[in-house]
Design an enzyme around this catalytic site. Structure first.
Site, mmCIF file in Angstrom:
data_model
loop_
_atom_site.group_PDB
_atom_site.id
_atom_site.type_symbol
_atom_site.label_atom_id
_atom_site.label_comp_id
_atom_site.label_asym_id
_atom_site.label_seq_id
_atom_site.Cartn_x
_atom_site.Cartn_y
_atom_site.Cartn_z
ATOM 1 N NE ARG A 280 66.753 69.533 -23.117
ATOM 2 C CZ ARG A 280 65.690 68.859 -23.565
ATOM 3 N NH1 ARG A 280 65.800 68.113 -24.664
ATOM 4 N NH2 ARG A 280 64.536 68.945 -22.946
ATOM 5 C CG HIS B 32 64.701 70.379 -29.555
ATOM 6 N ND1 HIS B 32 65.398 70.937 -28.510
ATOM 7 C CD2 HIS B 32 64.014 69.332 -29.015
ATOM 8 C CE1 HIS B 32 65.144 70.255 -27.397
ATOM 9 N NE2 HIS B 32 64.306 69.276 -27.684
HETATM 10 P P1 NDP Z 1 64.665 59.408 -18.221
HETATM 11 O O1 NDP Z 1 64.835 60.380 -17.114
HETATM 12 O O2 NDP Z 1 63.509 58.478 -18.207
HETATM 13 O O3 NDP Z 1 65.990 58.509 -18.371
HETATM 14 C C1 NDP Z 1 67.266 59.040 -18.313
HETATM 15 C C2 NDP Z 1 68.281 57.922 -18.511
HETATM 16 O O4 NDP Z 1 69.583 58.502 -18.458
HETATM 17 C C3 NDP Z 1 68.216 56.871 -17.400
HETATM 18 O O5 NDP Z 1 68.479 55.603 -17.921
HETATM 19 C C4 NDP Z 1 69.328 57.306 -16.462
HETATM 20 O O6 NDP Z 1 69.879 56.277 -15.690
HETATM 21 C C5 NDP Z 1 70.342 57.823 -17.456
HETATM 22 N N1 NDP Z 1 71.270 58.745 -16.795
HETATM 23 C C6 NDP Z 1 71.007 59.918 -16.212
HETATM 24 N N2 NDP Z 1 72.125 60.461 -15.699
HETATM 25 C C7 NDP Z 1 73.115 59.579 -15.950
HETATM 26 C C8 NDP Z 1 74.490 59.537 -15.660
HETATM 27 N N3 NDP Z 1 75.086 60.530 -14.983
HETATM 28 N N4 NDP Z 1 75.196 58.470 -16.062
HETATM 29 C C9 NDP Z 1 74.611 57.455 -16.725
HETATM 30 N N5 NDP Z 1 73.288 57.425 -17.051
HETATM 31 C C10 NDP Z 1 72.571 58.475 -16.656
HETATM 32 O O7 NDP Z 1 64.668 60.286 -19.552
HETATM 33 P P2 NDP Z 1 63.948 59.969 -20.955
HETATM 34 O O8 NDP Z 1 64.442 58.666 -21.469
HETATM 35 O O9 NDP Z 1 62.495 60.155 -20.850
HETATM 36 O O10 NDP Z 1 64.503 61.196 -21.824
HETATM 37 C C11 NDP Z 1 65.900 61.399 -21.989
HETATM 38 C C12 NDP Z 1 66.156 62.802 -22.478
HETATM 39 O O11 NDP Z 1 65.725 62.947 -23.827
HETATM 40 C C13 NDP Z 1 65.389 63.925 -21.768
HETATM 41 O O12 NDP Z 1 65.963 64.234 -20.510
HETATM 42 C C14 NDP Z 1 65.497 65.051 -22.751
HETATM 43 O O13 NDP Z 1 66.666 65.805 -22.511
HETATM 44 C C15 NDP Z 1 65.615 64.346 -24.095
HETATM 45 N N6 NDP Z 1 64.441 64.570 -24.930
HETATM 46 C C16 NDP Z 1 64.641 65.111 -26.167
HETATM 47 C C17 NDP Z 1 63.590 65.330 -27.013
HETATM 48 C C18 NDP Z 1 63.801 65.830 -28.386
HETATM 49 O O14 NDP Z 1 62.834 66.138 -29.083
HETATM 50 N N7 NDP Z 1 65.030 65.906 -28.860
HETATM 51 C C19 NDP Z 1 62.195 65.041 -26.600
HETATM 52 C C20 NDP Z 1 62.103 64.437 -25.296
HETATM 53 C C21 NDP Z 1 63.196 64.238 -24.486
HETATM 54 P P3 NDP Z 1 68.983 55.476 -14.606
HETATM 55 O O15 NDP Z 1 68.033 54.637 -15.433
HETATM 56 O O16 NDP Z 1 69.965 54.663 -13.867
HETATM 57 O O17 NDP Z 1 68.270 56.515 -13.788
#
Ligand code: NDP
Length: 311
Positions: A226, A274
């Site tokens: 994002r 996006h």
């Molecule tokens: P997930 O919720 O499956 O994974 C999020 C990851 O980020 C996890 O590994 C999590 O850690 C880590 N994380 C979250 N908060 C923190 C923090 N404060 N510090 C360190 N690590 C953190 O999300 P997805 O992989 O499915 O998707 C990621 C993002 O991609 C979505 O939230 C969305 O914003 C974006 N997206 C963009 C798209 C586009 O077209 N550009 C399409 C789809 C998604 P942990 O494993 O420990 O929980």
């Protein structure tokens, strides 16, 4: 006789595709658009993308809300959510699209393609010896459903891959680190940084001016998470000075990226609107339907998010 119904709302997704995909999975479920919800006491499920404030109020019998995408930042944190499980989509089609985008963006830098694009514009044959991938350190912020798949695909190509997450992960051939204390060292160590974090109160502005300055001189930045995770003004300054040599950006603080925005003028930035990944209803409907079946049986739905955590 009362029927079970799902209410659909999205300013961007095609309701017909979703209606057909869900009918194939759950023929007994009524699919209704929020503009014509019928008897609202029959509505137990909501499938929504960016619903307006107050959207859920007419549906007191909801049992499940599914966000029509992986990123839930538009839905969690608001104070009008019903007290029911909130789920996100995560389907193999979405993972495949995101992995392909990240591979493309990383390979484009690893194979010096932006330099050749500039050489071509100048009409110059300028040879750059390709580097072995093992020499190229790629770091992924976020090792979730999408980040872990991209990290694995990059490692399989031979890159030296590291990943950072909140809690510690174990991924074959990926150097996994976790927690806020590991971030500065992680940024300093990777010449290609791929941001795949969800937008939460903790990640908002995470890549600020100080942290961007930790990246190695000439780093490449790829942001598919994002726009708000990165301090856009600081990033633009770093790109202008070429401290950050290149960026591939799919997400922005303001979307659509406004005409005349300074990023449009930077020749070291690739902009896509996006679409790094999105949902294929025919594939994603399987999980949506499975969650509904689980709720009917009193079980936990798939891909539940924690609104307090923000993802
Ligand atoms: P997930 O919720 O499956 O994974 C999020 C990851 O980020 C996890 O590994 C999590 O850690 C880590 N994380 C979250 N908060 C923190 C923090 N404060 N510090 C360190 N690590 C953190 O999300 P997805 O992989 O499915 O998707 C990621 C993002 O991609 C979505 O939230 C969305 O914003 C974006 N997206 C963009 C798209 C586009 O077209 N550009 C399409 C789809 C998604 P942990 O494993 O420990 O929980």
């Amino acid at each position: 006789m009362k029927r079970e119904a799902l209410v659909f709302y999205s300013p961007t997704d095609d309701p017909t595709a979703w209606r057909d995909a869900l009918a194939a999975e759950l023929p007994d479920l009524d699919f209704r658009l929020s503009a014509q919800p019928g008897d609202t006491s029959e509505i137990h499920y909501a499938l929504v993308w960016k619903p307006p404030t107050g959207f859920f109020a007419p549906y007191p019998h909801l049992r499940l809300v599914t966000n029509l995408g992986a990123g839930v930042d538009e839905i969690v944190g608001r104070n009008d959510l019903p007290d029911v499980p909130i789920c996100r989509l995560s389907d193999p089609g979405m993972v495949q699209l995101m992995t392909s985008y990240v591979l493309f963006a990383v390979l484009r830098y690893a194979r010096d393609i932006p330099s050749f694009e500039r050489s071509k514009a100048r009409g110059k044959w300028e040879f750059i010896h390709p580097r072995p991938f093992a020499e190229i350190k790629v770091g992924l912020l976020g090792l979730g459903d999408l980040g872990a798949a991209a990290a694995t695909a990059l490692a399989n190509l031979g890159f030296t891959v590291s990943g950072w997450s909140r809690t510690q992960k174990q991924l074959a051939h990926v150097n996994c680190v976790s927690g806020a204390g590991a971030l500065d060292g992680f940024l300093a160590a990777n010449e290609i940084l791929v941001c795949m974090l969800p937008l939460t109160p903790e990640t908002h502005g995470l890549l600020d001016k100080r942290r961007l300055a930790l990246l190695p001189e000439g780093a490449k930045l790829i942001n598919v998470s994002r726009g708000q995770v990165v301090d856009e003004a600081a990033m633009i300054e770093a790109l202008r000075s070429r401290r950050i040599a290149e960026a591939t950006l799919d997400v922005f603080v303001k979307e659509p990226l406004p005409e005349g925005h300074p990023l449009w003028a930077l020749d070291n930035v690739l902009i896509t609107p996006h679409l790094a990944s999105n949902t294929t209803p025919a594939i994603a409907a399987r999980d949506v339907a499975e969650s509904i079946r689980r709720i009917r049986r009193g079980e936990e739905p798939l891909h539940r998010v924690d609104p307090k955590r923000g993802y």
